[in-house]
Design a protein around this motif. Structure first.
Motif, PDB file in Angstrom:
ATOM      1  N   UNK A 147       5.446  -0.883  -4.915  1.00 51.51           N
ATOM      2  CA  UNK A 147       5.334   0.432  -4.286  1.00 51.51           C
ATOM      3  C   UNK A 147       4.130   0.529  -3.346  1.00 51.51           C
ATOM      4  N   UNK A 148       3.290  -0.476  -3.322  1.00 48.47           N
ATOM      5  CA  UNK A 148       2.215  -0.540  -2.330  1.00 48.47           C
ATOM      6  C   UNK A 148       2.601  -1.551  -1.275  1.00 48.47           C
ATOM      7  N   UNK A 149       3.462  -1.147  -0.344  1.00 46.19           N
ATOM      8  CA  UNK A 149       4.053  -2.081   0.621  1.00 46.19           C
ATOM      9  C   UNK A 149       2.978  -2.796   1.427  1.00 46.19           C
ATOM     10  N   UNK A 150       3.114  -4.109   1.519  1.00 43.39           N
ATOM     11  CA  UNK A 150       2.193  -4.918   2.319  1.00 43.39           C
ATOM     12  C   UNK A 150       2.776  -5.256   3.685  1.00 43.39           C
ATOM     13  N   UNK A 151       4.102  -5.392   3.762  1.00 43.36           N
ATOM     14  CA  UNK A 151       4.734  -5.746   5.031  1.00 43.36           C
ATOM     15  C   UNK A 151       6.187  -5.249   5.011  1.00 43.36           C
TER      16      UNK A 151
ATOM     17  N   UNK B 107       1.032   3.067   1.833  1.00 38.07           N
ATOM     18  CA  UNK B 107       1.205   1.616   1.871  1.00 38.07           C
ATOM     19  C   UNK B 107       0.319   1.017   0.791  1.00 38.07           C
ATOM     20  N   UNK B 108       0.145  -0.286   0.817  1.00 36.83           N
ATOM     21  CA  UNK B 108      -0.759  -0.934  -0.112  1.00 36.83           C
ATOM     22  C   UNK B 108      -2.154  -1.077   0.475  1.00 36.83           C
ATOM     23  N   UNK B 109      -3.160  -1.006  -0.382  1.00 36.57           N
ATOM     24  CA  UNK B 109      -4.538  -1.354   0.013  1.00 36.57           C
ATOM     25  C   UNK B 109      -4.547  -2.784   0.525  1.00 36.57           C
ATOM     26  N   UNK B 110      -3.794  -3.623  -0.206  1.00 35.25           N
ATOM     27  CA  UNK B 110      -3.557  -4.990   0.243  1.00 35.25           C
ATOM     28  C   UNK B 110      -2.287  -4.955   1.088  1.00 35.25           C
TER      29      UNK B 110
ATOM     30  N   UNK C 293      -6.663   4.310  -5.504  1.00 28.03           N
ATOM     31  CA  UNK C 293      -7.262   3.678  -4.328  1.00 28.03           C
ATOM     32  C   UNK C 293      -6.385   2.582  -3.731  1.00 28.03           C
ATOM     33  N   UNK C 294      -5.545   1.949  -4.581  1.00 25.48           N
ATOM     34  CA  UNK C 294      -4.727   0.835  -4.100  1.00 25.48           C
ATOM     35  C   UNK C 294      -3.509   1.286  -3.303  1.00 25.48           C
ATOM     36  N   UNK C 295      -3.310   2.636  -3.197  1.00 29.60           N
ATOM     37  CA  UNK C 295      -2.170   3.169  -2.451  1.00 29.60           C
ATOM     38  C   UNK C 295      -2.653   4.167  -1.400  1.00 29.60           C
ATOM     39  N   UNK C 296      -3.278   3.669  -0.317  1.00 31.98           N
ATOM     40  CA  UNK C 296      -3.767   4.585   0.718  1.00 31.98           C
ATOM     41  C   UNK C 296      -2.627   5.378   1.359  1.00 31.98           C
ATOM     42  N   UNK C 297      -2.808   6.693   1.440  1.00 24.88           N
ATOM     43  CA  UNK C 297      -1.781   7.568   2.021  1.00 24.88           C
ATOM     44  C   UNK C 297      -1.767   7.417   3.536  1.00 24.88           C
ATOM     45  N   UNK C 298      -0.588   7.520   4.118  1.00 21.89           N
ATOM     46  CA  UNK C 298      -0.457   7.426   5.568  1.00 21.89           C
ATOM     47  C   UNK C 298      -0.457   8.826   6.174  1.00 21.89           C
ATOM     48  N   UNK C 299      -0.711   8.857   7.459  1.00 22.07           N
ATOM     49  CA  UNK C 299      -0.640  10.098   8.238  1.00 22.07           C
ATOM     50  C   UNK C 299       0.745  10.146   8.873  1.00 22.07           C
TER      51      UNK C 299
END
Length: 617
Positions: A209-213, A250-253, A296-302
């Protein structure tokens, strides 16, 4: 004097048409107070919520009196309006007496677009990709996230914090697309018509759920071509594929945020000039930023950022369109109520433009017609947004009913949803007993709740046994029967049909027990899947409640001359249901049938904690 004596919004004698209406509809209202009430006139006041609460008053003149009941009638033309209307009534007598009723909800939706019906008709199977089936034990070297892989498929997922006090979800089991493909015939035999996958794109955590790509299938699952092959194989067997769209964060990573510097791209937290920096909402760049629920590992997008919107749905080669083109048939939107309405509308438009038969299902945990998020009444099911929603209200009603609740409460809860939802949304609901976000249904029905009073180690080792297991299985069989008979897509979380147990994450995400399934439950779900596939009345028929009294619940589904009766007994004693003038043939379950002495009808007797489906004549 009660409101129900005077007005019942679910009865066509009082309000016509039933329930939600498309814009342009003229709605007729009739009040029926007792003649003894002495009322001489009435009026309706309608408040158009999304039109700045503009009010419109409609006179309801007296039109008739029958059998001691007056009738006051009038019509409301909703015009081009779309949104909620809150309406109430006032009755007045010549002597100044008043009766006030309401407010009641009227949902007005856009009715121009034809919504694809395939999703709600058939059975859906939810797959948590890392835990369903693996074709090999993968090598995690070089993959994003610093992963480990369980060598033993039967291992317990990591649930204790690491040396830093975190549960990082970096332990993988290695489920992959080739494993899923190898089980497609098994799933078809189960009756599955839609495969719903939790996230499949490259990500550091096992839940993904923390998409990297967004452009790349996670390498442990396979490659992009493997995904298309999976879709082709599913389509060849008459199944469709639904993806999980995680677009709120997305993902922090990740390639976009790149918090750990894994990717060669310049991420948002590495340079103010990064092309991705405006995608995120920094409180203090680069170390303080908005994130999903403070994780923190799931930064919200704008979601208002033009570049992000083009990337997700606006461009011809956007994420939404590209993966539909690659073979997917629809999207389930994660935390749909945390996405702006116009963002959801953009996803919906892009999906339909790419594939007219595509559907968009939203994750909403409450009544989606009245959902308020961030101070805004959401437009989820008013047309052009979500075609259906996850039906958590149904899950709550089923759990309550089979845990000692009353059938009357189940009916009240579900009729509220049916009344408030446009028909397309009611019939395209994603109905489930459990998901990756809830404890396993068998565990809840046997343990009597989530047992947060116990330690996490206790919950990790807990397994049902003896009478508790037997009763839980009986309840699950009945609950599943209700699920498969109810309007909307019966959605099975992988392994529920095999008797999997477990409380909260990660205990509800254990690997599928291939070769160790509960054969009795698996056979029951196969029977229900075949029933759903073979009977139009269950796929798209009307619903009419026949009985709701304590532990007894019965409703009929009818379509094109076929009528099926679903009967459930949630109690600990047998129940009977007389059906005057009817004959019945059991299709599922083992009800006892006996003739009614005074009528050419039948009486149904159900054992405790059981259910049945019968063909009625």
């Amino acid at each position: 004097m009660t409101d129900s004596v005077i007005f019942d919004p679910r009865d066509l004698n009082f309000k016509n048409p039933y329930g939600a209406v498309p814009s342009g509809t003229v709605v007729s209202f009739t009040l029926r107070p007792p003649r003894a009430g002495g009322f001489s006139r009435g009026r309706l006041t309608a408040r158009f919520e999304s039109r700045n609460n503009e009010e419109q008053t409609v006179p309801l003149p007296w039109v008739d009196s029958r059998l001691g009941v007056d009738q006051f009638r009038g019509t409301l033309d909703v015009g081009t309006y779309v949104g909620l209307i809150w309406y109430s009534f006032v009755l007045e007598g010549l002597d100044g007496r008043r009766a006030e009723l309401g407010p009641y909800q009227l949902t007005v939706y856009q009715g121009e677009e034809a919504v694809p019906t395939w999703f709600g008709e058939g059975m859906t199977y939810q797959i948590f990709p890392d835990r369903f089936c693996r074709s090999r034990i993968p090598d995690p070297a070089g993959l994003v996230g610093g992963r480990t892989v369980h060598q033993d498929w039967a291992d317990e997922p990591v649930y204790r914090p690491d040396e830093h006090g975190e549960i990082r979800n970096r332990d993988f089991f290695g489920g992959d697309f080739r494993g899923v493909i190898s089980k497609l015939d098994h799933l078809k035999d189960l009756g599955v018509e839609t495969l719903y996958f939790n996230p499949i794109f490259e990500a550091a955590e096992n839940h993904r759920y923390g998409t990297a790509d967004y452009d790349r299938i996670d390498p442990m699952l396979g490659c992009n071509q493997d995904f298309s092959r999976l879709c082709d194989e599913a389509h060849r067997r008459g199944m469709r594929v639904m993806l999980d769209g995680v677009f709120n964060h997305t993902g922090y990573v990740s390639r976009y945020f790149n918090g750990d510097g894994f990717y060669p791209d310049v991420g948002a937290c590495q340079s103010w000039d990064s092309p991705y920096r405006s995608w995120f909402q920094f409180i203090h760049w680069p170390d303080r930023y908005e994130s999903w629920w403070g994780i923190y590992s799931l930064p919200a997008v704008n979601e208002s950022d033009p570049g992000y919107r083009r990337f997700i749905f606006g461009d011809e080669d956007s994420v939404v369109r590209r993966w539909l083109r690659a073979g997917a048939d629809g999207w389930r939107l994660d935390v749909a109520d945390e996405l702006p309405d116009d963002f959801v509308a953009g996803i919906h438009a892009a999906a339909r433009a790419e594939k007219p038969s595509a559907v968009v299902i939203g994750e909403v945990w409450e009544d989606g017609s009245t959902k308020v998020a961030y101070g805004v009444r959401r437009k989820h099911i008013l047309g052009g947004h979500c075609d259906g929603l996850m039906n958590y209200p149904l899950r709550s009603a089923i759990l309550s009913y089979f845990s000692g609740g009353r059938a009357e409460d189940f009916v009240q809860s579900m009729e509220t949803i049916r009344e408030n939802y446009p028909p397309f949304a009611f019939y395209s609901a994603m109905n489930s007993l459990g998901t990756h976000d809830t404890p396993r249904i068998l565990t809840l029905l046997g343990a009597g709740g989530e047992r947060r009073d116990q330690s996490r180690d206790w919950r990790a080792s807990f397994r049902l046994e003896g009478d508790a297991l037997r009763m839980a299985k009986e309840r699950l069989r009945s609950a599943a029967l209700l699920l498969f008979c109810f309007p909307g897509s019966p959605t099975v979380y992988y392994g529920d049909e095999a008797g999997m147990e477990g409380f909260e994450d990660p205990f509800n995400r254990r690997p599928y027990p291939w070769g160790r399934e509960d054969g009795e439950l698996l056979g029951w779900f196969k029977q229900l899947g075949a029933l759903r596939k073979d009977h139009p009345a269950l796929r798209r028929g009307t619903i009419r409640y026949v009985a709701a009294e304590g532990p007894l619940l019965a409703f009929a589904r009818a379509d094109d001359g076929e009528e099926l009766l679903c009967v459930c007994n949630a109690g600990d004693a047998p129940v009977t249901l007389p059906l005057p003038g009817k004959t019945a043939s059991p299709l599922a379950g083992t009800p006892a049938l006996s003739p009614l002495e005074e009528d050419a009808g039948v009486q149904i007797t159900l054992p405790p904690r059981s259910g049945a489906v019968l063909l009625m004549k």
